[in-house]
Design a protein around this motif. Structure first.
Motif, PDB file in Angstrom:
ATOM      1  N   PHE A 292       8.295  -6.210 -18.081  1.00 14.41           N
ATOM      2  CA  PHE A 292       8.703  -6.049 -17.377  1.00 14.41           C
ATOM      3  C   PHE A 292       9.993  -6.348 -17.127  1.00 14.41           C
ATOM      4  CE2 PHE A 292       4.724  -3.226 -17.682  1.00 14.41           C
ATOM      5  CZ  PHE A 292       5.339  -1.507 -17.960  1.00 14.41           C
ATOM      6  N   ASP A 293      10.974  -5.171 -16.703  1.00 18.38           N
ATOM      7  CA  ASP A 293      12.244  -5.342 -16.483  1.00 18.38           C
ATOM      8  C   ASP A 293      12.082  -5.273 -14.894  1.00 18.38           C
ATOM      9  OD1 ASP A 293      14.635  -6.792 -16.375  1.00 18.38           O
ATOM     10  OD2 ASP A 293      15.906  -4.644 -16.511  1.00 18.38           O
ATOM     11  N   ASP A 294      12.209  -6.685 -14.658  1.00 17.96           N
ATOM     12  CA  ASP A 294      12.131  -6.653 -13.037  1.00 17.96           C
ATOM     13  C   ASP A 294      11.499  -5.935 -12.339  1.00 17.96           C
ATOM     14  OD1 ASP A 294      13.258  -8.051 -10.611  1.00 17.96           O
ATOM     15  OD2 ASP A 294      14.526  -7.243 -10.570  1.00 17.96           O
ATOM     16  N   PRO A 295       9.777  -6.052 -13.062  1.00 19.32           N
ATOM     17  CA  PRO A 295       9.269  -4.523 -11.756  1.00 19.32           C
ATOM     18  C   PRO A 295       8.848  -4.703 -10.157  1.00 19.32           C
ATOM     19  CG  PRO A 295       7.673  -6.299 -13.109  1.00 19.32           C
ATOM     20  CD  PRO A 295       9.579  -6.961 -13.245  1.00 19.32           C
ATOM     21  N   ALA A 296       8.234  -4.342  -9.733  1.00 18.52           N
ATOM     22  CA  ALA A 296       8.093  -3.954  -8.965  1.00 18.52           C
ATOM     23  C   ALA A 296       5.902  -4.542  -8.506  1.00 18.52           C
ATOM     24  CB  ALA A 296       8.313  -2.968  -8.069  1.00 18.52           C
ATOM     25  N   LEU A 297       6.642  -5.347  -8.313  1.00 21.38           N
ATOM     26  CA  LEU A 297       5.029  -5.775  -7.933  1.00 21.38           C
ATOM     27  C   LEU A 297       4.247  -5.668  -6.101  1.00 21.38           C
ATOM     28  CD1 LEU A 297       4.693  -8.873  -9.859  1.00 21.38           C
ATOM     29  CD2 LEU A 297       4.118  -6.641 -10.795  1.00 21.38           C
ATOM     30  N   LYS A 324       6.869 -13.687  -4.159  1.00 22.37           N
ATOM     31  CA  LYS A 324       8.030 -13.035  -3.724  1.00 22.37           C
ATOM     32  C   LYS A 324       7.600 -11.277  -3.989  1.00 22.37           C
ATOM     33  CE  LYS A 324      11.499 -16.445  -4.044  1.00 22.37           C
ATOM     34  NZ  LYS A 324      10.026 -17.320  -4.438  1.00 22.37           N
ATOM     35  N   PHE A 325       6.361 -11.288  -3.594  1.00 24.97           N
ATOM     36  CA  PHE A 325       6.599  -9.367  -3.612  1.00 24.97           C
ATOM     37  C   PHE A 325       7.664  -8.276  -3.123  1.00 24.97           C
ATOM     38  CE2 PHE A 325       1.762 -11.288  -3.683  1.00 24.97           C
ATOM     39  CZ  PHE A 325       1.692 -10.614  -4.688  1.00 24.97           C
ATOM     40  N   TYR A 326       7.394  -7.704  -4.236  1.00 22.61           N
ATOM     41  CA  TYR A 326       8.410  -6.394  -3.737  1.00 22.61           C
ATOM     42  C   TYR A 326       7.380  -6.245  -1.599  1.00 22.61           C
ATOM     43  CZ  TYR A 326      11.045  -2.306  -2.641  1.00 22.61           C
ATOM     44  OH  TYR A 326      11.420  -0.775  -1.665  1.00 22.61           O
ATOM     45  N   GLU A 327       6.133  -4.962  -1.925  1.00 23.69           N
ATOM     46  CA  GLU A 327       6.168  -4.830  -0.588  1.00 23.69           C
ATOM     47  C   GLU A 327       4.195  -5.213  -0.557  1.00 23.69           C
ATOM     48  OE1 GLU A 327       5.524  -1.121   1.990  1.00 23.69           O
ATOM     49  OE2 GLU A 327       5.985  -0.807  -0.027  1.00 23.69           O
ATOM     50  N   THR A 328       3.884  -5.980   0.766  1.00 28.10           N
ATOM     51  CA  THR A 328       2.829  -6.633   1.029  1.00 28.10           C
ATOM     52  C   THR A 328       1.939  -5.712   1.892  1.00 28.10           C
ATOM     53  OG1 THR A 328       3.455  -9.035   0.369  1.00 28.10           O
ATOM     54  CG2 THR A 328       1.614  -8.698   1.793  1.00 28.10           C
ATOM     55  N   HIS A 329       1.018  -4.943   1.694  1.00 27.67           N
ATOM     56  CA  HIS A 329       0.190  -4.301   2.949  1.00 27.67           C
ATOM     57  C   HIS A 329      -0.463  -5.474   3.725  1.00 27.67           C
ATOM     58  CE1 HIS A 329       2.196  -0.886   1.153  1.00 27.67           C
ATOM     59  NE2 HIS A 329       1.825  -0.350  -0.245  1.00 27.67           N
ATOM     60  N   ILE A 330      -0.715  -4.767   4.410  1.00 25.63           N
ATOM     61  CA  ILE A 330      -1.524  -6.492   5.535  1.00 25.63           C
ATOM     62  C   ILE A 330      -2.493  -5.505   6.437  1.00 25.63           C
ATOM     63  CG2 ILE A 330      -0.781  -8.853   6.922  1.00 25.63           C
ATOM     64  CD1 ILE A 330       2.458  -8.583   6.071  1.00 25.63           C
ATOM     65  N   PHE A 331      -3.387  -6.117   6.753  1.00 16.47           N
ATOM     66  CA  PHE A 331      -4.567  -5.531   7.475  1.00 16.47           C
ATOM     67  C   PHE A 331      -5.415  -7.158   8.053  1.00 16.47           C
ATOM     68  CE2 PHE A 331      -4.057  -3.108   3.550  1.00 16.47           C
ATOM     69  CZ  PHE A 331      -3.839  -2.210   3.377  1.00 16.47           C
ATOM     70  N   LYS A 332      -5.240  -6.695   9.356  1.00 15.99           N
ATOM     71  CA  LYS A 332      -5.995  -7.823   9.938  1.00 15.99           C
ATOM     72  C   LYS A 332      -7.723  -7.158   9.980  1.00 15.99           C
ATOM     73  CE  LYS A 332      -4.042  -6.033  13.780  1.00 15.99           C
ATOM     74  NZ  LYS A 332      -3.674  -6.308  15.775  1.00 15.99           N
ATOM     75  N   TYR A 333      -8.117  -8.356   9.480  1.00 16.79           N
ATOM     76  CA  TYR A 333      -9.738  -7.778   9.186  1.00 16.79           C
ATOM     77  C   TYR A 333     -11.102  -7.167   9.781  1.00 16.79           C
ATOM     78  CZ  TYR A 333     -15.281  -9.626   8.600  1.00 16.79           C
ATOM     79  OH  TYR A 333     -16.359  -8.550   8.285  1.00 16.79           O
ATOM     80  N   SER A 334     -11.533  -6.295   9.651  1.00 16.00           N
ATOM     81  CA  SER A 334     -12.233  -5.676  10.193  1.00 16.00           C
ATOM     82  C   SER A 334     -13.806  -6.103  10.269  1.00 16.00           C
ATOM     83  CB  SER A 334     -11.855  -3.871   9.918  1.00 16.00           C
ATOM     84  OG  SER A 334     -12.933  -2.975  10.893  1.00 16.00           O
ATOM     85  N   ARG A 335     -14.472  -6.511  10.836  1.00 13.26           N
ATOM     86  CA  ARG A 335     -15.751  -6.424  11.090  1.00 13.26           C
ATOM     87  C   ARG A 335     -16.755  -5.150  10.791  1.00 13.26           C
ATOM     88  NH1 ARG A 335     -18.769 -10.530  15.077  1.00 13.26           N
ATOM     89  NH2 ARG A 335     -20.701 -11.362  13.415  1.00 13.26           N
ATOM     90  N   GLU A 362       6.784 -10.357   8.627  1.00 16.88           N
ATOM     91  CA  GLU A 362       7.994 -10.919   8.993  1.00 16.88           C
ATOM     92  C   GLU A 362       8.636 -11.239   7.504  1.00 16.88           C
ATOM     93  OE1 GLU A 362      11.742 -11.407   9.502  1.00 16.88           O
ATOM     94  OE2 GLU A 362      10.488 -10.846  10.219  1.00 16.88           O
ATOM     95  N   LEU A 363       7.371 -12.191   6.643  1.00 17.87           N
ATOM     96  CA  LEU A 363       7.770 -12.412   5.282  1.00 17.87           C
ATOM     97  C   LEU A 363       8.289 -11.167   4.418  1.00 17.87           C
ATOM     98  CD1 LEU A 363       7.885 -14.593   3.161  1.00 17.87           C
ATOM     99  CD2 LEU A 363       5.164 -14.485   3.179  1.00 17.87           C
ATOM    100  N   ASN A 364       7.568 -10.106   4.812  1.00 18.38           N
ATOM    101  CA  ASN A 364       7.247  -9.122   4.075  1.00 18.38           C
ATOM    102  C   ASN A 364       8.730  -8.290   4.544  1.00 18.38           C
ATOM    103  OD1 ASN A 364       6.266  -6.932   2.320  1.00 18.38           O
ATOM    104  ND2 ASN A 364       6.947  -5.262   4.057  1.00 18.38           N
TER     105      ASN A 364
END
Length: 424
Positions: A292-297, A324-335, A362-364
């Motif tokens: 793919f041409d520059d896909p969003a990962l 170098k993801f386009y977007e990273t969804h970040i979750f704090k671990y939940s017990r 910030e990296l995202n």
């Protein structure tokens, strides 16, 4: 006869949202009037979520809020938290009916039976549910994009996740039923569909009839009127050379892929019971970018998993910088009680989780800005979805095939549900 009023509230994922809309349309056909959740209603239905402790708490809060809105109303707890905590909810005075997963299609009948018999609990042992629960929609709250549930259940048993216990084993929707729904949505003006499920990559695996996710995608691609197909969250192992090459030849496929990661550290991945290494995951990203041409990962990452050392977290940071993801969804671990991770040693303090989350946030932001900058000056196709106002002016908002958000001024032409060429 006066119509009974019913109000819905959805919590959780796109699968839950789909099921909520299906239940709503089911009750509309049975003569109910759908009203906003904060309005007086005869029935309140909360489609609950149990993916985290916070989701459990929000589910309980919404159930109690419904009973306060109208103490005489019937309050229904449906969905994942209802399935996982059925006995607890059955003893809750704010809840009148508990409906687990695989009983939502019976909602209208269950409401009628309750008014006669007051039978309150309708749970099913989802671990042994052999069949996919058929629900369908003809419209959706999103005016241009329709999410279509094609699969339920999960066999992965990641050590942090309660969902296999709340959703049961993998079950797939019949291909013909999916296509009927896609055709109906196309006839009603929808141009983009998103195929989704609890574990989408498992579509068709339990049937052994040769129809898997690839065959499903190819069949949906043939439906007239649909101009875009987007995929929900995928497991990296489904990205093979054959899969990538074949979907790259389908012009309706959007080059936007959400590959679930959770950690960039092999030791952490092993404790999570994820069935790949960071390097194997990276190879899938390279493969998609080669066809793919520059896909969003895009991806998901859990910070603060039990035992995650500073060195392990640093490996995740380095991996995200590498991909170098386009977007990273970040979750704090939940017990989650009932999962293996809940009993693991070296639980991480909340303060440390928050600090690590901020680093990844910030990296995202930097990764998103860098990806979008690469499209500056390019001509792209945008499906415009809604009209909005900002600073006293009207704008149309939409998304590219990569799911980059685009906003243009209203110049007098109604752009809603139109695909237009734009220069970014």
């Amino acid at each position: 006869m006066k119509k009974k009023k019913v109000a819905f509230h959805n919590l959780g994922c796109k699968v839950n949202a789909y099921e909520t809309e299906a239940m709503q349309q089911m009750l509309e056909k049975r003569g109910y009037e759908i009203v906003p959740f904060d309005s007086p209603a005869d029935v309140y239905i909360i489609n609950t979520c149990t993916v985290t402790n916070i989701a459990d708490r929000k589910s309980r809060q919404m159930l109690h809020r419904a009973k306060k809105l109208n103490p005489q109303a019937i309050v229904v707890a449906a969905g994942c938290y209802a399935q996982a905590a059925g006995e607890e909810l059955a003893a809750d005075e704010a809840v009148d009916i508990v409906i687990g997963n695989n009983r939502k299609k019976e909602l209208a009948d269950i409401l009628e039976e309750y008014e006669q018999s007051r039978e309150a609990c309708h749970l099913l042992d989802v671990a042994h549910a052999p069949e996919y629960e058929t629900l369908s929609i003809a419209k959706t709250a999103e005016h241009t994009r329709a999410y279509i549930k094609v699969q339920d259940g999960c066999n992965q048993f990641c050590s942090y996740c309660i969902i296999p216990y709340a959703r049961g084993r993998i079950r797939s929707r019949d291909l013909g039923d999916v296509l009927d729904e896609v055709r109906t949505l196309a006839e009603n003006g929808y141009q983009e569909v998103v195929l989704t499920g609890i574990h989408l990559s498992s579509y068709g695996k339990e049937k052994n009839d040769g129809v898997g996710l690839l065959q499903l995608i190819e069949a949906v691609h043939e439906v007239d009127g649909i101009r875009r197909i987007r995929l929900g969250s995928l497991e990296p192992r489904i990205i093979t050379e054959e899969f990538a090459q074949k979907i790259s030849r389908l012009p309706k496929i959007c080059p936007h892929f959400h590959l679930s990661l959770q950690s960039g550290c092999d030791a952490t991945l092993k404790r999570m019971n994820r069935h790949y290494t960071a390097e194997e995951y990276y190879e899938k990203c390279v493969l998609l970018r080669s066809v793919f041409d520059d896909p969003a990962l895009t991806t998901d990452v859990i910070v603060g998993f039990p035992g995650e050392t500073e060195e392990e977290f640093s490996q995740t940071v380095a991996f995200l910088e590498k991909v170098k993801f386009y977007e990273t969804h970040i979750f704090k671990y939940s017990r989650r009680r009932g999962t293996r991770a809940a009993a693991m040693e070296n639980q991480i303090p909340e303060e440390t989780k928050s600090e690590r989350s901020q680093v990844l946030q910030e990296l995202n932001r930097r990764n998103m800005a860098a990806y979008e900058a690469r499209f500056k000056g390019r001509q792209v196709q945008v499906l415009f979805e809604e009209k909005t106002q900002r600073d006293g002016r009207e704008y149309y908002c939409g998304h590219t095939r990569e799911y980059i958000s685009v906003t243009v001024p209203n110049e007098g032409q109604d752009l809603r549900n139109k695909i237009c060429d734009c220069i970014l």
